[in-house]
Design an enzyme around this catalytic site. Structure first.
Site, short mmCIF file in Angstrom:
data_model
loop_
_atom_site.label_atom_id
_atom_site.label_comp_id
_atom_site.label_asym_id
_atom_site.label_seq_id
_atom_site.Cartn_x
_atom_site.Cartn_y
_atom_site.Cartn_z
N LYS A 1 0.83 -1.21 0.00
CA LYS A 1 0.00 0.00 0.00
C LYS A 1 0.86 1.26 0.00
O LYS A 1 0.55 2.24 -0.68
CB LYS A 1 -0.94 -0.02 1.21
CG LYS A 1 -2.05 -1.07 1.06
CD LYS A 1 -2.75 -1.37 2.39
CE LYS A 1 -3.76 -2.51 2.20
NZ LYS A 1 -4.37 -2.93 3.47
N GLN B 1 -4.71 -1.74 9.88
CA GLN B 1 -4.50 -3.04 9.26
C GLN B 1 -5.01 -4.16 10.17
O GLN B 1 -4.68 -4.23 11.34
CB GLN B 1 -3.01 -3.25 8.96
CG GLN B 1 -2.71 -4.54 8.22
CD GLN B 1 -3.33 -4.60 6.83
OE1 GLN B 1 -3.32 -3.61 6.09
NE2 GLN B 1 -3.87 -5.74 6.45
N ASP C 1 -11.27 2.32 4.15
CA ASP C 1 -11.51 0.87 4.07
C ASP C 1 -13.00 0.57 3.89
O ASP C 1 -13.38 -0.52 3.46
CB ASP C 1 -11.02 0.18 5.35
CG ASP C 1 -9.67 -0.52 5.16
OD1 ASP C 1 -9.34 -0.84 4.01
OD2 ASP C 1 -8.97 -0.72 6.16
#
Length: 291
Positions: free
Chosen positions: A52, A96, A119
């Site tokens: 990412k 994460q 997200d």
């Protein structure tokens, strides 16, 4: 049989995003900024976060990585989230997953500002997505929609079977594909580990989204000719013939299913690269909404 090439499509997307970033910089003097919080040293998580960060560099974003030790308290993590929520320079951020067992994952996700939740996991964004209102769509379903659109896969009026009911892929995918959209207007069946006679459903499916997490679960005898297959799974399977001692397998038994397929995603190189590209897209959208 056409391979739905996520690697190439994600590369095209990143070039498009990079162009948008240049325009944004010229017009409002703002560079999109994505942050990520990584707790602990889980190997897969570290690999994903690294990918990412590299993607941010490629498209011209600023990026911040906050690495915290495994023993970080829930209170400390929530404090870091609060700091990102209130930092005006940060357009979006991710925490994460998975988190260490002593931290309440749901509590953490609820603490993220919905306007920075790139997200798409916060209940506010999930609710808005369900009502077909502007929201951040979870990156993996968003990437699948993009693949279907770019390859002109017909979905309207088709029977879609989604295998898996996770809040990250299965549930949002079932909602999105039933909505009025280009890659939508489908009749959707959600199947899962408790579904009886699953084969009866998959044999009648025009499109199958396999997101169960069981390697090579979907086999050739479970699908009809001309089916479109979206394989979300990726699992390390022990393989002594490989240099690394393992191979990557999807939820679909590719060798037996692909001969029957009109379209199919490979593993690796299908859905995975699209997930990261759509995270970049969500971050760009977050920045544009603020500008």
């Amino acid at each position: 049989m056409v391979l739905l090439d996520g690697k190439k499509t994600s590369a095209d997307l990143k070039l498009e995003i990079a162009e948008s970033v240049k325009k944004l910089k010229n017009q409002v003097k703002k560079t999109p900024h994505l942050a990520a919080i990584l707790v602990g040293n889980d190997g897969a998580s570290m690999t994903y976060v690294s990918a990412k960060v590299k993607a941010c560099e490629l498209v011209g974003f600023n990026s911040t990585l906050i690495e915290l030790p495994e023993e970080t308290t829930e209170e400390k993590l929530l404090e870091e989230i609060h700091n990102l929520n209130t930092n005006k320079d940060i357009d979006g951020f991710i925490v994460q997953l998975p988190l260490p067992k002593h931290i309440d994952e749901q509590k953490v996700l609820m603490a993220v500002d919905p306007d920075k939740d790139v997200d798409g996991f916060h209940p506010t964004n999930v609710g808005r997505m369900t009502l077909d209102l502007p929201s951040f769509i979870p990156a993996t379903p968003f990437g699948i929609l993009e693949l279907l659109e770019r390859y002109n896969v017909e979905t309207s009026g088709k029977h879609v079977v989604v295998i898996g009911r996770s809040h990250i892929v299965g549930r949002p995918m079932s909602i999105l594909m039933s909505q009025k959209r280009n890659a939508g207007n489908a009749t959707v069946t959600v199947a899962h580990s408790r579904t009886k006679n699953l084969k009866e459903f998959t044999l009648n499916a025009d499109i199958i989204v396999a997101a169960l997490g069981i390697p090579e679960f979907l086999t050739g005898d479970m699908v009809k000719e001309g089916v479109t297959i979206i394989d979300v799974g990726i699992t390390r399977v022990k393989d002594e013939t490989k240099k690394r001692g393992y191979r990557l397998a999807g939820d679909v038994h590719f060798d037996s299913v692909s001969p029957k397929s009109a379209y199919i995603t490979p593993v690796p190189g299908g859905v995975g690269p699209m997930t990261i590209a759509m995270l970049m897209k969500n971050t760009l959208l977050a920045c544009e909404r603020k500008s």
